[in-house]
Design a protein around this motif. Sequence first.
Motif, short mmCIF file in Angstrom:
data_model
loop_
_atom_site.label_atom_id
_atom_site.label_comp_id
_atom_site.label_asym_id
_atom_site.label_seq_id
_atom_site.Cartn_x
_atom_site.Cartn_y
_atom_site.Cartn_z
N ASN A 29 0.85 -1.20 0.00
CA ASN A 29 0.00 0.00 0.00
C ASN A 29 0.89 1.25 0.00
OD1 ASN A 29 -1.63 2.16 0.64
ND2 ASN A 29 -2.78 1.09 2.24
N SER A 31 0.13 4.29 0.42
CA SER A 31 -0.24 5.26 1.46
C SER A 31 0.33 4.83 2.81
CB SER A 31 -1.77 5.35 1.61
OG SER A 31 -2.37 5.81 0.43
N ASP A 32 0.60 3.53 2.93
CA ASP A 32 1.16 3.00 4.18
C ASP A 32 1.96 1.75 3.85
OD1 ASP A 32 1.81 1.91 6.56
OD2 ASP A 32 -0.24 1.78 7.35
N HIS A 34 3.67 -0.19 5.30
CA HIS A 34 3.72 -1.35 6.21
C HIS A 34 2.60 -2.34 5.91
CE1 HIS A 34 6.76 0.81 8.23
NE2 HIS A 34 5.96 1.80 8.59
N GLU A 35 1.67 -1.93 5.05
CA GLU A 35 0.55 -2.82 4.77
C GLU A 35 0.77 -3.57 3.45
OE1 GLU A 35 -4.17 -2.95 3.71
OE2 GLU A 35 -3.20 -1.01 3.93
N ARG A 94 -6.19 1.17 -2.04
CA ARG A 94 -5.12 0.73 -1.13
C ARG A 94 -3.90 0.26 -1.90
NH1 ARG A 94 -7.66 -3.78 1.45
NH2 ARG A 94 -5.74 -4.14 2.56
N ASN A 318 -3.77 9.68 2.92
CA ASN A 318 -4.05 8.28 2.66
C ASN A 318 -5.24 8.17 1.70
OD1 ASN A 318 -5.03 5.56 2.88
ND2 ASN A 318 -3.82 5.38 4.76
N ALA A 363 1.97 10.83 9.67
CA ALA A 363 1.50 9.67 8.91
C ALA A 363 2.11 9.64 7.51
CB ALA A 363 -0.02 9.70 8.80
N SER A 366 4.98 7.10 6.46
CA SER A 366 4.81 5.69 6.06
C SER A 366 4.44 5.54 4.59
CB SER A 366 3.68 5.04 6.86
OG SER A 366 3.78 5.36 8.19
N GLY A 367 4.31 6.65 3.86
CA GLY A 367 3.85 6.51 2.48
C GLY A 367 4.77 7.22 1.50
#
Length: 487
Positions: A29, A31-32, A34-35, A94, A318, A363, A366-367
């Motif tokens: 992902n 936007s993040d 870690h996902e 996502r 996100n 935040a 993470s992206g």
Amino acid sequence: MTVKTDVVYGNYIAGKWQEEQGEAIASINPSDMHEVVGYVQNSSSDTVNQAVRAADAAARAWRKLSGAERGNYLYRVANVLEERLDDIAETLAREMGKTLPESKGETARGVAILRYYAGEGMRSEGDVIPSTDADALMFSTRTPLGVVGVITPWNFPVAIPVWKIAPALIYGNTVVFKPATEAAVTAAKVMDCFDAAGLPTGVINFVAGAGRVIGNAIVDHEAVHAVTFTGSEGTGRTIGRVAAARGAKYQLEMGGKNPVIVAEDADLELAVDATISGAFRSTGQKCTATSRVIVAEAVYEAFQQRLLQKTEAIQIGNAVEDGVWMGPSASEAQLNTVLDYIQVGKDEGARLLLGGNRLTEGAYASGYFVEPTIFTDVQPEMRIAQEEIFGPVITLIRAKDLSHALEVANNNRYGLSASIFTTNIQKMLTFIDDMDAGLVRVNAESAGVELQAPFGGMKASSSHSREQGQAAKEFYTSIKTVFVKGS
Ligand code: NAD
């Protein structure tokens, strides 16, 4: 910490989702990071061979169905995609970082494309041509090509596969589909709609993996009769060479460096809003995105000031969150390309008016977020005004008059889409006539494609065939001329 998911897709061959085979590829992902959104297979050329054999085996029975029967299958796929719209759009957001409203819009477009081509099964496919022999009947009809390889990019993982697969199928071909790895989980979910609609075994097959391995294996396979590709220019040229060398039909839709001309008589509010929408929606990752804004000297300062104010107000975040207008770049590689080009622009002496940085606080850390970026006083020959960046970066260029603006706009290897903002009819007509682009738009943003109209580029943007609308028939069929005389 990495948040894992249990969404794992095998390949889809001969009507079945296959068991996973060894190492899978994780889709992240943006936007993040870690996902993990899901996993697809890192397939080999052997798997491509199985998929092509399945498509080849299905080809004869599929082409023997009537257009109406094939259309009924596509209507069913459209219904399943519509039922699953929310889930697929969320996966798209996502996986690729396109905002949720845009992802829903793209998925809804996929539904509309399927219905449009389902109807094609009932429309005319040839002409009656008067023969010089008064006793004969002569007509043209269309025959399918056979197995079509479909190779797609990550930026429209629902709409582009659907606008290739739907016409391929309705005109009687069978398909081997290879999505871009960066958005292959979304593509697998689209593929699953075809499965749920119960298409006959082998009519459509899905293989995920590295472009150089399986993409190339599709293009080079003797039983693949045609290849339709959308993606970058470099990859497209390679595919064109491989396909041409063995006599396969091919279609390439590639990059763009799309200009917007703002004339001194333009509605500036409209021009600014359309420039922002064209340049920054989807984080600038549309082939039709606005990347050069050529503004008449007389309104340059006023346009620039309004553009600056409105661009500063863009909400970045996100892709799945409410109120977010612009998501991240789709991958770390794409982010790095954008940042590299921003540095190139600075080194070339273009003036950075806004943005230019990766966002790293809170935040954003993470992206793969980058600020919407505006360069001003750009010279037309600078690399940032010549090369496709594929990110939220625009270059403002001054023009003396329309003739100068058109010269600058056409001074580029690409010719995909272009817009003009003017209230003067003569300027509109001159632009429509003189602009070398496959899609020209007046008082509307450069990004904007309607599924029932032909779409494709001029110059290095395309192999000069067209997709979508009725134009798709030209690629996915071969013309057969029939002469009949009573004995
Ligand atoms: P890309 O060229 O990197 O990849 C496109 C596809 O080709 C992927 O599925 C990839 O795995 C595959 N591939 C890579 N190497 C291959 C090879 N040697 N043989 C066969 N297949 C191979 O493009 P991308 O980064 O996914 O997409 C972005 C590009 O797509 C931009 O240049 C954009 O302008 C272009 N694009 C064009 C249009 C259009 O209609 N003109 C639409 C959307 C995107």
